[in-house]
Design an enzyme around this catalytic site. Structure first.
Site, mmCIF file in Angstrom:
data_model
loop_
_atom_site.group_PDB
_atom_site.id
_atom_site.type_symbol
_atom_site.label_atom_id
_atom_site.label_comp_id
_atom_site.label_asym_id
_atom_site.label_seq_id
_atom_site.Cartn_x
_atom_site.Cartn_y
_atom_site.Cartn_z
ATOM 1 N N LYS A 299 0.804 -1.221 0.000
ATOM 2 C CA LYS A 299 0.000 0.000 0.000
ATOM 3 C C LYS A 299 0.843 1.280 0.000
ATOM 4 O O LYS A 299 0.373 2.322 -0.472
ATOM 5 C CB LYS A 299 -0.956 0.006 1.185
ATOM 6 C CG LYS A 299 -2.055 -1.043 1.069
ATOM 7 C CD LYS A 299 -3.066 -0.936 2.192
ATOM 8 C CE LYS A 299 -4.156 -1.985 2.052
ATOM 9 N NZ LYS A 299 -5.234 -1.825 3.030
ATOM 10 N N ALA A 365 -2.579 0.061 6.124
ATOM 11 C CA ALA A 365 -3.960 0.125 6.609
ATOM 12 C C ALA A 365 -4.072 1.069 7.794
ATOM 13 O O ALA A 365 -5.046 1.831 7.913
ATOM 14 C CB ALA A 365 -4.446 -1.273 6.991
ATOM 15 N N THR A 386 7.951 -1.546 15.884
ATOM 16 C CA THR A 386 9.029 -0.669 15.429
ATOM 17 C C THR A 386 8.650 0.760 15.785
ATOM 18 O O THR A 386 7.759 1.360 15.169
ATOM 19 C CB THR A 386 9.247 -0.806 13.913
ATOM 20 O OG1 THR A 386 9.489 -2.181 13.581
ATOM 21 C CG2 THR A 386 10.435 0.029 13.451
ATOM 22 N N TYR A 456 -10.702 -10.244 8.652
ATOM 23 C CA TYR A 456 -12.049 -10.814 8.569
ATOM 24 C C TYR A 456 -12.055 -12.317 8.290
ATOM 25 O O TYR A 456 -13.108 -12.932 8.188
ATOM 26 C CB TYR A 456 -12.874 -10.087 7.497
ATOM 27 C CG TYR A 456 -12.248 -10.069 6.119
ATOM 28 C CD1 TYR A 456 -12.479 -11.106 5.211
ATOM 29 C CD2 TYR A 456 -11.426 -9.028 5.729
ATOM 30 C CE1 TYR A 456 -11.903 -11.092 3.963
ATOM 31 C CE2 TYR A 456 -10.848 -9.000 4.487
ATOM 32 C CZ TYR A 456 -11.091 -10.033 3.594
ATOM 33 O OH TYR A 456 -10.508 -10.021 2.356
#
Length: 496
Positions: A299, A365, A386, A456
């Site tokens: 992402k 996310a 981290t 999920y």
């Protein structure tokens, strides 16, 4: 070349079970492959009558161990089994095997003559169970020696680039019959898009856990047809998908393909796992993919490959949706929209003002979630193993940050009105909570916390089970997936 067929590999240990599998999957399949090497020894004696009992076109296969099968008794025994299955052929061709699979190095003239005499086509196969094939085109040309034989090549790719290379080479075989597939998880697109890879058929196996050949990348025929609309894919089908790594669990194909079907769009959405974001882009450009979703771990890295981003991507520093807009790769973030809607629905709140929220993790996310929390007026603390990554994310939105461990329990209690779990820990885990599947294994829930886990699958993750047992209200990430997916679909439609 005609439209590709769905072939069900019969993987049960008995003929009776294999016949039952045919009946179960009959609505979805065009032919079956009897894997004699997977039958119990005493069952192998009944194979001659199998085509008439199945009442379905059948491939006869006795796969050697070197080619990924289970037959290890030597070529003399295997030749006798082939002879037994092809002997006493009926003038009614439907009672004979429609195809027989002989490996490239297996040449027994009597067996070949017996097959050809009664209309049994020969699939001439080549397998490399460990490596990609350097030149598929060259190999296929050498195997296209007879109109009576269908060459088959199956190999194990090492990266998505091997699949992109395969696609380019297969474009010169549009007018011939051959079977090609890349095995393993990386090769799934070659099975779904057999039509685009110019493969005569696509192999599947039963969905039952003890029968599916998942190690070589099989899916089941019902999924191939009902989720991916296999038989409807043609030259005009628009391609979309999802990329990530290892991409073991995703419900996005079911959801997005359902959207396309509902609106009667000739489009298909497929998974294509890529270890590097650059390989995902090469694959998308090679196959002409018009848009794709981006998941863990790409992402953030995906952004450097984009020519255009919306304001949310710029502010968040993460992208989960890529669309080809007239040759320009544009990036969007729908995670934040999906999360905000899902969280407010879960909590029953209209905003987050006055709430202290713990964000567990600091990946792509988490960035979108932090943006949504800030936008909704909440205060948050980022907890991450981290510390530097926690600091970077927290400072972007004016939040606090700390390490993720026992030393931060008191801070976690302070920010425990709502706990949002954003990591992949617990994904696919059915075990009880431990330090490998529960990022807060060290924390004792009081029962007052609201826990939202973006994972999920499974429906109840280990951390959710533990929190619920303490009296907490919990929710998994499916609603977030659904809401952000709806937003993605609106973006994908602009590329149709």
């Amino acid at each position: 070349m005609s439209k590709p067929l769905i072939c069900l590999c019969l993987t049960a240990p008995t003929v009776k079970q294999d016949l039952a599998l045919i009946e179960k999957y009959r609505p979805y399949i065009d032919l079956v492959e009897l894997r004699v090497d997977l039958l119990d020894d005493d069952e192998k004696l009944d194979i001659r009558e199998f085509p008439s009992r199945a009442n379905f076109p059948c491939i006869l296969t006795i796969r050697r161990t070197v080619d990924g099968g289970k037959f290890s008794e030597g070529e003399a025994s295997r030749s006798m089994l082939f002879a037994r299955a092809l002997a006493f052929a009926s003038e009614d061709s439907s009672k004979n095997f429609a195809y027989v699979d002989f490996e490239e190095d297996f040449h027994i003239s009597s067996l070949e003559d017996a097959a050809m005499a009664y209309g049994t086509k020969i699939i001439r196969s080549f397998h490399d169970m460990k490596n990609p094939l350097p030149s598929i085109a060259e190999k296929l040309k050498s195997m296209h020696t007879s109109h009576y034989e269908i060459p088959k090549i199956a190999f194990m790719p090492h990266s998505l680039k091997d699949v992109s290379d395969m696609y380019r080479e297969m474009q010169q075989f549009k007018d011939s019959d051959q079977i090609v597939c890349a095995m393993g998880g990386l090769g799934l697109p070659t099975r779904i898009l057999a039509q685009r890879f110019h493969s005569y058929l696509s192999y599947t196996s039963p969905a039952e856990p003890d029968l599916i050949l998942s190690d070589i990348g099989h899916t089941d025929p019902k999924t191939l047809e009902e989720v991916y609309n296999f038989h409807e894919i043609d030259e005009d089908t628009a391609l979309f998908g999802i990329t990530g790594f290892p991409l073991k669990y995703t419900s996005s194909p079911s959801m997005q393909n359902a959207f396309f079907r509902h609106e009667n769009k000739n489009a298909v959405y497929i998974p294509f796992k890529a270890e590097k974001a650059s390989e995902a882009f090469e694959f998308a450009e090679t196959l002409g993919i018009r848009g794709f979703s981006v998941t863990i771990p790409h992402k953030e890295d995906i952004i450097k490959h984009l020519q255009k981003t919306d304001k949310k991507v710029s502010r968040i520093g993460a992208c989960n949706t890529v669309v080809n807009e007239d040759g320009i790769w544009a990036g969007y973030n729908t995670d934040c929209t999906g999360f905000a809607k899902a969280l407010l629905e879960f909590t029953g709140l209209k905003h987050l003002r006055g709430k202290k929220i713990a964000i567990i993790g600091a990946g792509g996310a988490a960035k979108a979630i932090a943006f949504a929390i800030k936008d909704l007026g909440g205060k948050a603390c980022v907890f991450n193993r981290t510390l530097a990554k926690a600091k970077m994310l927290a400072e972007r939105f004016g939040f606090k940050y700390t390490s993720l461990g026992l030393e931060s329990v008191e801070i976690l209690r302070e920010y425990s009105d709502i706990i949002v779990q954003t990591t992949s820990m617990g994904m696919g885990s059915t075990e009880e909570s431990n330090d490998q599947n529960d990022p807060l294994w060290f924390y004792d829930f009081s029962g007052e916390e609201l826990l939202y886990d973006i994972v999920y699958k499974p429906e109840t993750t280990p951390i959710m089970a533990r929190a619920a047992k303490s009296g907490c209200k919990v929710q998994n990430g499916y609603t977030m997936l659904q809401y952000q997916g709806e937003e993605q679909f609106r973006l994908f439609k602009t590329a149709l």
